[in-house]
Design an enzyme around this catalytic site. Structure first.
Site, PDB file in Angstrom:
ATOM      1  N   HIS A  51      -2.896   7.446   7.191  1.00 54.54           N
ATOM      2  CA  HIS A  51      -1.874   8.320   6.574  1.00 54.54           C
ATOM      3  C   HIS A  51      -2.522   9.595   6.036  1.00 54.54           C
ATOM      4  O   HIS A  51      -1.949  10.683   6.150  1.00 54.54           O
ATOM      5  CB  HIS A  51      -1.190   7.615   5.403  1.00 54.54           C
ATOM      6  CG  HIS A  51       0.009   6.798   5.778  1.00 54.54           C
ATOM      7  ND1 HIS A  51       1.083   7.317   6.449  1.00 54.54           N
ATOM      8  CD2 HIS A  51       0.309   5.486   5.548  1.00 54.54           C
ATOM      9  CE1 HIS A  51       2.000   6.365   6.633  1.00 54.54           C
ATOM     10  NE2 HIS A  51       1.553   5.239   6.097  1.00 54.54           N
ATOM     11  N   GLY A 110       0.844  -1.194   0.000  1.00 51.75           N
ATOM     12  CA  GLY A 110       0.000   0.000   0.000  1.00 51.75           C
ATOM     13  C   GLY A 110       0.875   1.238   0.000  1.00 51.75           C
ATOM     14  O   GLY A 110       2.062   1.177   0.340  1.00 51.75           O
ATOM     15  N   HIS A 150      -4.824   1.534   7.692  1.00 51.27           N
ATOM     16  CA  HIS A 150      -3.460   2.086   7.784  1.00 51.27           C
ATOM     17  C   HIS A 150      -3.297   3.244   6.790  1.00 51.27           C
ATOM     18  O   HIS A 150      -2.757   4.305   7.131  1.00 51.27           O
ATOM     19  CB  HIS A 150      -2.466   0.957   7.501  1.00 51.27           C
ATOM     20  CG  HIS A 150      -1.023   1.335   7.504  1.00 51.27           C
ATOM     21  ND1 HIS A 150      -0.127   0.853   8.442  1.00 51.27           N
ATOM     22  CD2 HIS A 150      -0.291   2.131   6.673  1.00 51.27           C
ATOM     23  CE1 HIS A 150       1.074   1.348   8.184  1.00 51.27           C
ATOM     24  NE2 HIS A 150       1.009   2.123   7.114  1.00 51.27           N
ATOM     25  N   GLU A 151      -3.782   3.053   5.555  1.00 51.96           N
ATOM     26  CA  GLU A 151      -3.608   4.089   4.520  1.00 51.96           C
ATOM     27  C   GLU A 151      -4.507   5.299   4.791  1.00 51.96           C
ATOM     28  O   GLU A 151      -4.088   6.450   4.583  1.00 51.96           O
ATOM     29  CB  GLU A 151      -3.890   3.515   3.124  1.00 51.96           C
ATOM     30  CG  GLU A 151      -3.002   2.341   2.709  1.00 51.96           C
ATOM     31  CD  GLU A 151      -1.514   2.581   2.870  1.00 51.96           C
ATOM     32  OE1 GLU A 151      -1.077   3.734   2.826  1.00 51.96           O
ATOM     33  OE2 GLU A 151      -0.784   1.584   3.072  1.00 51.96           O
ATOM     34  N   GLN A 170       2.980   9.902   1.421  1.00 46.85           N
ATOM     35  CA  GLN A 170       4.273   9.229   1.646  1.00 46.85           C
ATOM     36  C   GLN A 170       5.292   9.595   0.560  1.00 46.85           C
ATOM     37  O   GLN A 170       6.480   9.351   0.729  1.00 46.85           O
ATOM     38  CB  GLN A 170       4.089   7.718   1.734  1.00 46.85           C
ATOM     39  CG  GLN A 170       3.307   7.296   2.991  1.00 46.85           C
ATOM     40  CD  GLN A 170       3.155   5.802   3.090  1.00 46.85           C
ATOM     41  OE1 GLN A 170       2.231   5.238   2.514  1.00 46.85           O
ATOM     42  NE2 GLN A 170       4.050   5.155   3.792  1.00 46.85           N
ATOM     43  N   CYS A 227       5.509  -0.104   7.802  1.00 44.91           N
ATOM     44  CA  CYS A 227       5.212   1.161   7.132  1.00 44.91           C
ATOM     45  C   CYS A 227       6.439   1.563   6.323  1.00 44.91           C
ATOM     46  O   CYS A 227       7.559   1.579   6.863  1.00 44.91           O
ATOM     47  CB  CYS A 227       4.885   2.245   8.155  1.00 44.91           C
ATOM     48  SG  CYS A 227       4.481   3.833   7.395  1.00 44.91           S
ATOM     49  N   LEU A 228       6.225   1.909   5.062  1.00 46.61           N
ATOM     50  CA  LEU A 228       7.349   2.269   4.202  1.00 46.61           C
ATOM     51  C   LEU A 228       8.010   3.574   4.673  1.00 46.61           C
ATOM     52  O   LEU A 228       9.146   3.846   4.313  1.00 46.61           O
ATOM     53  CB  LEU A 228       6.891   2.373   2.743  1.00 46.61           C
ATOM     54  CG  LEU A 228       6.351   1.062   2.146  1.00 46.61           C
ATOM     55  CD1 LEU A 228       5.839   1.290   0.729  1.00 46.61           C
ATOM     56  CD2 LEU A 228       7.399  -0.041   2.163  1.00 46.61           C
TER      57      LEU A 228
HETATM   58  O1  K1U Z   1       1.515   2.479   3.915  1.00 44.76           O
HETATM   59  C1  K1U Z   1       2.581   1.896   3.966  1.00 44.76           C
HETATM   60  O2  K1U Z   1       3.500   2.333   4.626  1.00 44.76           O
HETATM   61  C2  K1U Z   1       2.742   0.577   3.244  1.00 44.76           C
HETATM   62  C3  K1U Z   1       2.635  -0.624   4.164  1.00 44.76           C
HETATM   63  C4  K1U Z   1       1.206  -1.092   4.174  1.00 44.76           C
HETATM   64  C5  K1U Z   1       0.806  -2.015   5.291  1.00 44.76           C
HETATM   65  C6  K1U Z   1       1.493  -3.172   5.560  1.00 44.76           C
HETATM   66  C7  K1U Z   1       1.096  -4.014   6.578  1.00 44.76           C
HETATM   67  C8  K1U Z   1      -0.009  -3.694   7.315  1.00 44.76           C
HETATM   68  C9  K1U Z   1      -0.678  -2.532   7.073  1.00 44.76           C
HETATM   69  C10 K1U Z   1      -0.287  -1.696   6.040  1.00 44.76           C
HETATM   70  C11 K1U Z   1       3.562  -1.708   3.599  1.00 44.76           C
HETATM   71  O3  K1U Z   1       3.395  -2.145   2.513  1.00 44.76           O
HETATM   72  S1  K1U Z   1       4.857  -2.254   4.627  1.00 44.76           S
HETATM   73  C12 K1U Z   1       5.618  -3.557   3.658  1.00 44.76           C
HETATM   74  C13 K1U Z   1       4.839  -4.824   3.672  1.00 44.76           C
HETATM   75  O4  K1U Z   1       3.991  -5.019   4.527  1.00 44.76           O
HETATM   76  C14 K1U Z   1       5.094  -5.852   2.639  1.00 44.76           C
HETATM   77  C15 K1U Z   1       6.065  -5.687   1.683  1.00 44.76           C
HETATM   78  C16 K1U Z   1       6.276  -6.673   0.723  1.00 44.76           C
HETATM   79  C17 K1U Z   1       5.530  -7.815   0.735  1.00 44.76           C
HETATM   80  C18 K1U Z   1       4.558  -8.004   1.703  1.00 44.76           C
HETATM   81  C19 K1U Z   1       4.329  -7.025   2.646  1.00 44.76           C
HETATM   82 ZN    ZN Z   2       2.480   3.400   6.312  1.00 40.50          ZN
END
Ligand code: K1U
Ligand code: ZN
Length: 196
Positions: free
Chosen positions: A165, A71, A161-162, A76, A119-120
């Site tokens: 943000h 996501g 989560h999004e 971001q 979270c990225l």
């Molecule tokens: O919004 C963001 O920071 C992105 C975040 C979204 C998210 C992940 C987990 C739970 C709630 C929201 C991410 O994508 S973190 C990376 C991640 O979870 C992932 C990356 C590659 C493959 C599988 C998962």
């Molecule tokens: Zn995030």
């Protein structure tokens, strides 16, 4: 299987803008990180799905897939507009890009679910967060068509989560004050070290 003649008749390159609107004119953008104050902004609603918004969405997919993430909210990459990209497809599944514009939670369950979130914008930190297990979300797609989706599981977690943000809320805000303050301190120190 196409015949050799049919293969020769095929154009060498497909026009990405025709086959998939999400991959036209893509550019990788920088993901802003904690403690960047822009992460605390409340994003503005999208009034019209303009060419600028389409370019923003294409860039968000490029950036989200490269990270990699499931996501991304526009803020971001420093753009305070209520735009979210998602793709919850597993590694061995075909891509499933979703664009969620101006999302609103119109119902949430009393039942809660705990998920280990990342979270990225807060790299390499994973913590368990409790949120409503199910939500109903109203949003608009890239064509400006309104939709409602009832989500559970990872989709419900990711949408919440999004949407957080878009309201300047980070997943660490759902942790204890002690844990949150320690995380902010650690990322603030790291950012200062990177500046020097
Ligand atoms: O919004 C963001 O920071 C992105 C975040 C979204 C998210 C992940 C987990 C739970 C709630 C929201 C991410 O994508 S973190 C990376 C991640 O979870 C992932 C990356 C590659 C493959 C599988 C998962
Ligand atoms: Zn995030």
């Amino acid at each position: 299987m196409p015949t050799a003649a049919a293969r020769r008749r095929r154009p060498r390159q497909i026009d990405p803008g025709v086959s998939c609107p999400y991959i036209a004119r893509m550019a990788l953008r920088e993901i802003i990180k904690l403690p960047d104050p822009r992460l605390r902004l409340v994003s503005e609603p999208v009034e019209k799905v303009s060419e600028e918004i389409r370019t923003l969405v294409a860039d968000m997919f490029e950036t989200m897939y490269a990270a990699p993430g499931i996501g991304l909210a526009a803020i971001q990459i420093g753009i305070p507009q209520r735009v979210v990209t998602l793709d919850l497809a597993k590694k061995d599944e075909p891509k499933a890009p979703q664009v969620v514009i101006n999302p609103e939670i119109i119902w949430k369950s009393e039942a809660l679910n705990t998920y280990e979130e990342g979270c990225l914008s807060i790299p390499e930190l994973y913590e368990e967060v409790e949120r409503p297990a199910q939500v109903k979300v109203r949003y608009t797609d890239l064509d400006g068509t309104p939709h409602e989706v009832e989500a559970n599981g990872l989709l419900a977690t990711c949408l919440q989560h999004e949407i957080d943000h878009l309201n300047g809320i980070l997943f660490i805000d759902h942790l204890s004050r002690l844990k949150r303050d320690r995380i902010i301190k650690k990322f603030t120190k790291a950012a200062k070290r990177a500046e020097d």
